[in-house]
Every structure is written in structure tokens, then in C-alpha cells.
Design an enzyme around this catalytic site. Structure first.
Site, PDB file in Angstrom:
ATOM      1  N   CYS A   1       0.829  -1.198   0.000  1.00 30.56           N
ATOM      2  CA  CYS A   1       0.000   0.000   0.000  1.00 30.56           C
ATOM      3  C   CYS A   1       0.871   1.259   0.000  1.00 30.56           C
ATOM      4  O   CYS A   1       1.499   1.533  -1.004  1.00 30.56           O
ATOM      5  CB  CYS A   1      -1.019  -0.049   1.135  1.00 30.56           C
ATOM      6  SG  CYS A   1      -2.454   0.948   0.739  1.00 30.56           S
TER       7      CYS A   1
ATOM      8  N   HIS B   1      -3.663  -5.208   0.201  1.00 34.31           N
ATOM      9  CA  HIS B   1      -3.122  -5.743   1.465  1.00 34.31           C
ATOM     10  C   HIS B   1      -3.192  -7.269   1.476  1.00 34.31           C
ATOM     11  O   HIS B   1      -4.159  -7.846   1.970  1.00 34.31           O
ATOM     12  CB  HIS B   1      -3.926  -5.200   2.647  1.00 34.31           C
ATOM     13  CG  HIS B   1      -3.754  -3.744   2.868  1.00 34.31           C
ATOM     14  ND1 HIS B   1      -2.847  -3.227   3.767  1.00 34.31           N
ATOM     15  CD2 HIS B   1      -4.355  -2.679   2.286  1.00 34.31           C
ATOM     16  CE1 HIS B   1      -2.911  -1.907   3.742  1.00 34.31           C
ATOM     17  NE2 HIS B   1      -3.825  -1.553   2.850  1.00 34.31           N
TER      18      HIS B   1
ATOM     19  N   GLU C   1      -1.691  -9.210   3.354  1.00 30.33           N
ATOM     20  CA  GLU C   1      -1.584  -9.728   4.731  1.00 30.33           C
ATOM     21  C   GLU C   1      -2.939 -10.085   5.341  1.00 30.33           C
ATOM     22  O   GLU C   1      -2.997 -10.888   6.269  1.00 30.33           O
ATOM     23  CB  GLU C   1      -0.838  -8.715   5.628  1.00 30.33           C
ATOM     24  CG  GLU C   1      -1.574  -7.424   5.966  1.00 30.33           C
ATOM     25  CD  GLU C   1      -1.406  -6.312   4.933  1.00 30.33           C
ATOM     26  OE1 GLU C   1      -1.091  -6.621   3.770  1.00 30.33           O
ATOM     27  OE2 GLU C   1      -1.617  -5.131   5.286  1.00 30.33           O
TER      28      GLU C   1
HETATM   29  N1  GLN Z   1      -2.082   6.655   2.555  1.00 26.20           N
HETATM   30  C1  GLN Z   1      -2.152   5.883   1.350  1.00 26.20           C
HETATM   31  C2  GLN Z   1      -3.488   6.034   0.645  1.00 26.20           C
HETATM   32  O1  GLN Z   1      -4.462   6.420   1.254  1.00 26.20           O
HETATM   33  C3  GLN Z   1      -1.865   4.422   1.629  1.00 26.20           C
HETATM   34  C4  GLN Z   1      -2.847   3.758   2.534  1.00 26.20           C
HETATM   35  C5  GLN Z   1      -2.361   2.463   3.150  1.00 26.20           C
HETATM   36  O2  GLN Z   1      -1.168   2.216   3.225  1.00 26.20           O
HETATM   37  N2  GLN Z   1      -3.267   1.676   3.654  1.00 26.20           N
HETATM   38  O3  GLN Z   1      -3.604   5.758  -0.516  1.00 26.20           O
END
Ligand code: GLN
Length: 538
Positions: free
Chosen positions: A383, A509, A511
Site C-alpha cells: 500500500c 493488502h 496480509e
Molecule cells: N495513505 C495511502 C493512501 O491512502 C496508503 C494507505 C495504506 O497504506 N493503507 O492511498
């Protein structure tokens, strides 16, 4: 719904005794005896969901396939049971009140005074039953957050007391308490447990089973004494000793016959003792690794390992499957500098840059990525970690020194990561990100395609910003390739550097999807690459 049985798990004496793990262990054992089980968590706080909470408050926010932002205990439930949960599996006081107040405004209670009893308690009961509305589960295990006696959890306790009366023979109460060991007198003390059961009794609930968390073994005499004071038979006083890993708790509970006690109380078929072979194999491999590697987890919430719970557990699953202990160095990105980066990361066989929000610690993440990219250390960005890999590449390979995400700098001349179109007019912070499962098509012959062995995958998301496709061809010409694309929106979900031994950034994600019996292929492949890197460096 008619046959579904309800098991309520409450906690007393202290918080953090492991109600989530006990609930997941009961679920695991009933499931391995052939029953269909789901686990729900009721959280007593007023936030509608934990999505707006800082990870320092309650640890990681776990995201379900249907896009609910939930408590991290749901991660344990999925990792233990290997079945997905949904929004219905996590309900907060905030959500309960919101629903009731919305009904009031609609006029659903016209003429009546709206009160905690019956309106709030009715809404709580409705949400408990909702999980198995079509009778799809034999058991719904509902973990009630907080500690008995807290003002906040009172409506939950009252609601489940009512459920026991309304559904005779279909509800059971498991109460988890703590038996402290007083080193000075060399004694285990049961008084806190007795007091905590009194609290429950005052609320009208007689626990059916007591699970006693303890550092030392409990004698038969002590169990008998607890049983006598708390009106339960000795079989229903269960010892929960501290274990080396949370994954051993189901086996310890099996030993204590917790599942048998519960089934007998419900007068349900016990059947054969489950062998739990894949589970035992996993624990065996996890406890007897053939090698150890060091992986750096670079983030800004490193003071609290719970902030990265699912990532850490994914390494446990992937590591065990490869008979390798993954020792994680939590590295604070704010502490990384040009001068110390090679010293801090020099011992690591792989570098993972974590998800996150906001600009604190961001420059350290770029340093870690630059190091991994140039030194050919396996790199995994999740992310924000993927977004940082894109920014680092823009700055140091494409030469756009001021490249950034518009999350960090609204005025950057090179917004290689930009806010998603659909997010531009969003003003509310809660539940408004791009959330939950989305499809992603994988490019043939890419590392991702090789790893997943699939043309298309579904992974879970939680973000507002995305790769800016205006720059895509420039990136690809310079060697960073988009290998996973959302088929509807063209959104870049995976980037890779094919000339690097293992450099993968994912917008989603992975995970959240790793479980004990199904470790995530990306984590497995990353650990494998890290093992190879460690060997070659030697
Ligand atoms: N802050 C980034 C976004 O909103 C990544 C979010 C995250 O790592 N969950 O796109």
C-alpha cells in the site's frame, strides 16, 4: 437461524487476557469437529468502526472482503478458521446507537420513548442474530470487548442476558479471567476471579464455563475451589496457561476438553477427537525451523507491534511453510538517514515497507527502498510501501527530484501518486476509502503471475491514492512495470522491477488473506527470495 447456538465470551479481572484467541480457539475446535462456526466481536467504544482510529489506540485496522474496517481480532478469527468474515462480524456501540437513532428519526418508534432497554438491547440482539440469519452456522461465537464491570459494555451484557432467556438451551457463557501468581507468597490467587464472576452474576449472568488464564499450572484443588465459589462444575473450570505461540492455544484447549464441555452442555454430538494434522504440522515447523532470516519491517508505528499484526502473522505462516524462522526487525522510518541506512538494513535479507498514512517518516521509507533497489535486497512494498517505491523510482531513476504523492505534497510538480478520482469530493473520513476486495488482472510472465499462478486475483484494499497513469509509460521504459491492473478502472495494483531479483509493490493488502493452513503466496515467495539472498550474501 432456528438451530444456531450462541456462545458468548466475556472477560474479567484485566484486559488483554486473550479473549480473541480463546474465541478463535473454541471456533477452531468446533469447526474441526465438523460444525460450521463464525466469530463476532462486539466493541464497546463509540466510534462507528475502528477505521478512524490511530493504530496506537487498538492496533491494526483489519479489512474484510466486503470492505468493512474492523477490529484486529477478526484477523485472528480468519487466520484460525480460514473462513472469511464480513461487516456483520464486528459491531461497535457507535454503530448500534447510530442504527437506533436513525430509526428514531425515520419515525420507526413513533410515540415511544427510546431507551437503552429495550431499544438499544434489541438492536444488539438483532446484530448478534444477523450473523447467522439463514441458519448458515451451527455456532455463532460472540466475543464481548472490554472487561465485565465496565460502564461501556453494560448494554451488551444486558442484551446477551436477555438472549439466554429468549432462546433457552441455545446460549452459553464462557468467562475468561486471570489467576495471578504472587511470587512473594508463592501462591496463585482466585479472589479476582470470584469477584469478576460476582460482577457477572449481578448482571444476571451465570457463566457456564470459566477459562482461567495463568502463568503456572492450576491444581485440582484450586479448580474445585473456583468451581465451588462460582457455581460451576470442575470440568467447566478450564486452565489457559501462557503458551509460546497463540497457535498452540487451540491444542491446549483441546487437551483441557473445552470443546467437549461446550458440546455436552448443548447436548450436541461430540464425535471423534479431531487430529488437527495440518495445524500440528504448522506448529511443528514453526517451532523447529531449519534456518533463521532477518527481515526489516520499515514503518512508523513500530513501538506497537499490534499495528502490523497481520503482516507479522503472515510471516509466521509463510516462514513455517518454508521451515524458516522469520525474525522481524521493526525499523522506525523516522530514524533512517543517509548515513545509517546501510548499517540499519545491512543485516536484513529482505525489506518490507509498511502501509500507512500521512507524511511522518516518509523520507526514511524512500531511503530504505533506494537501498533495497540498489543493493538488490528483496523488497516488498504494501500500500503506502508500494506508493513510496513509485515515488523513490521517480526521484532517483526518472530524475524527478520533487516527485511525490499528493497526500504528502499537494503542490508537487510530479504527482506520480495522486488522489483517486472517486475520492476527490469525499469529505467524511469514516468508511470512505476504496475498501475491500477488488479484482486484479496479472500480466503474463510477470513475477506476480508466477507467484499467484493465476491470471486474475481478488485482494483487499484500503486507500485513497493511486498510481498516476499519466506517468506509466515513462516508468515502464525505465524499468518499473505495472504487472497487476484493475480490469474496470485500469488502476495499477502491482509494480515490479524485473531486473531486480525480487522487487514487488502492491497497492492492496495481501496480509489480510494469509491463514495458518493457507499462507499467502506473495509472503512465501518474498521469504524464499530473502532466504536465497541471505545464502548468496554469505
Ligand atoms: N495513505 C495511502 C493512501 O491512502 C496508503 C494507505 C495504506 O497504506 N493503507 O492511498
Amino acid at each position: 437461524m432456528s438451530k444456531t447456538k450462541f456462545i458468548f465470551v466475556t472477560g474479567g479481572v484485566a484486559s488483554s487476557l486473550g479473549k480473541g484467541i480463546i474465541s478463535a480457539s473454541i471456533g477452531k475446535l468446533l469447526q474441526s469437529r465438523g460444525y460450521k462456526v463464525t466469530i463476532q466481536k462486539l466493541d464497546p467504544y463509540l466510534n462507528i468502526d475502528p477505521g478512524t482510529l490511530n493504530p496506537y489506540e487498538h492496533g491494526e485496522c483489519y479489512v474484510t472482503i466486503d470492505g468493512a474496517e474492523t477490529d484486529l481480532d477478526l484477523g485472528h478469527y480468519e487466520r484460525f478458521l480460514n473462513t472469511p468474515t464480513t461487516q456483520a462480524n464486528n459491531v461497535t456501540t457507535g454503530r448500534i446507537y447510530k442504527n437506533v437513532i436513525e430509526k428514531e428519526r425515520r419515525g420507526d418508534f413513533l410515540g415511544k420513548t427510546v431507551q437503552i432497554i429495550p431499544h438499544i438491547t434489541d438492536e444488539i440482539k438483532r446484530n448478534i442474530k444477523l450473523v447467522s440469519i439463514k441458519g448458515e452456522f451451527d455456532f455463532v461465537i460472540t466475543e464481548i470487548g472490554g472487561t465485565v464491570g465496565d460502564i461501556e459494555s453494560l448494554p451488551f451484557i444486558e442484551a446477551v442476558r436477555q438472549m439466554k432467556w429468549e432462546h433457552e438451551g441455545r446460549c452459553l457463557f464462557v468467562h475468561l479471567t486471570f489467576v495471578p501468581f504472587l511470587a512473594a507468597s508463592g501462591e496463585l490467587k482466585t479472589k479476582p476471579t470470584q469477584h469478576s464472576v460476582k460482577h457477572l452474576l449481578e448482571a444476571g449472568i451465570q457463566p457456564d464455563v470459566l477459562v482461567l488464564r495463568t502463568e503456572k499450572p492450576l491444581s485440582a484443588d484450586l479448580k474445585k475451589k473456583v468451581g465451588l465459589f462460582c457455581n460451576v462444575d470442575m470440568d467447566s473450570v478450564v486452565e489457559a496457561r501462557d503458551m509460546a505461540t497463540i497457535y498452540e492455544v487451540p491444542l491446549a484447549m483441546l487437551e483441557e476438553k473445552l470443546d467437549v464441555t461446550i458440546l455436552k452442555k448443548f447436548k450436541m454430538k461430540v464425535g471423534e477427537q479431531p487430529a488437527l494434522i495440518p495445524w500440528r504440522t504448522f506448529i511443528d515447523k514453526h517451532k523447529n525451523p531449519k534456518q533463521t532470516i532477518q527481515i526489516a519491517l520499515v514503518g512508523k508505528y513500530v513501538e506497537l507491534a499490534d499495528a502490523y499484526k497481520s503482516i507479522i502473522e503472515s510471516f509466521v505462516h509463510a516462514g513455517a511453510s518454508l521451515e524458516c524462522k522469520v525474525s522481524i526487525s521493526l525499523i522506525h522510518s523516522e530514524e533512517l538517514t543517509d548515513e545509517n541506512v546501510s548499517e540499519k538494513l545491512g543485516n536484513c535479507a529482505g525489506i518490507l515497507v509498511a502501509p500507512g498514512f500521512g507524511h511522518r517518516g516518509i523520507e526514511g521509507k524512500f531511503l530504505a527502498i533506494k537501498y533495497a533497489r540498489e543493493q538488490l535486497v528483496p523488497f516488498f512494498g504494501i500500500c503506502l510501501g508500494m506508493q513510496c517505491a513509485v515515488i523513490e523510482f521517480a526521484r532517483n531513476v526518472l530524475g524527478y527530484k520533487q516527485a511525490n504523492s499528493t497526500e504528502m505534497s499537494r503542490t508537487t510538480p510530479f504527482p506520480v501518486i495522486d488522489i483517486m478520482q472517486e475520492q476527490k469530493n469525499v469529505s467524511d473520513m469514516g468508511g470512505t476509502m476504496r475498501l475491500g476486495g477488488y479484482p486484479c488482472v496479472l500480466k503474463k510472465r510477470s513475477n506476480a503471475h508466477k507467484i499467484y499462478q493465476a491470471d486474475s486475483i481478488i485482494e483487499r484494499h484500503r486507500h485513497r491514492y493511486e498510481f498516476n497513469n499519466t506517468y506509466l509509460s515513462e516508468f515502464e521504459q525505465a524499468g518499473m512495470i505495472a504487472t497487476g491492473i484493475n480490469p474496470e478502472t485500469e488502476l495499477v495494483e502491482i509494480v515490479e522491477i524485473p531486473t531486480h531479483p525480487w522487487f514487488v509493490g502492491v497497492q492492496f493488502h495481501p496480509e489480510y488473506r494469509s491463514t495458518v493452513v493457507a499462507p499467502h503466496p506473495l509472503f512465501q515467495s518474498f521469504v524464499k527470495a530473502s532466504i536465497a539472498f541471505a545464502k548468496q550474501r554469505k
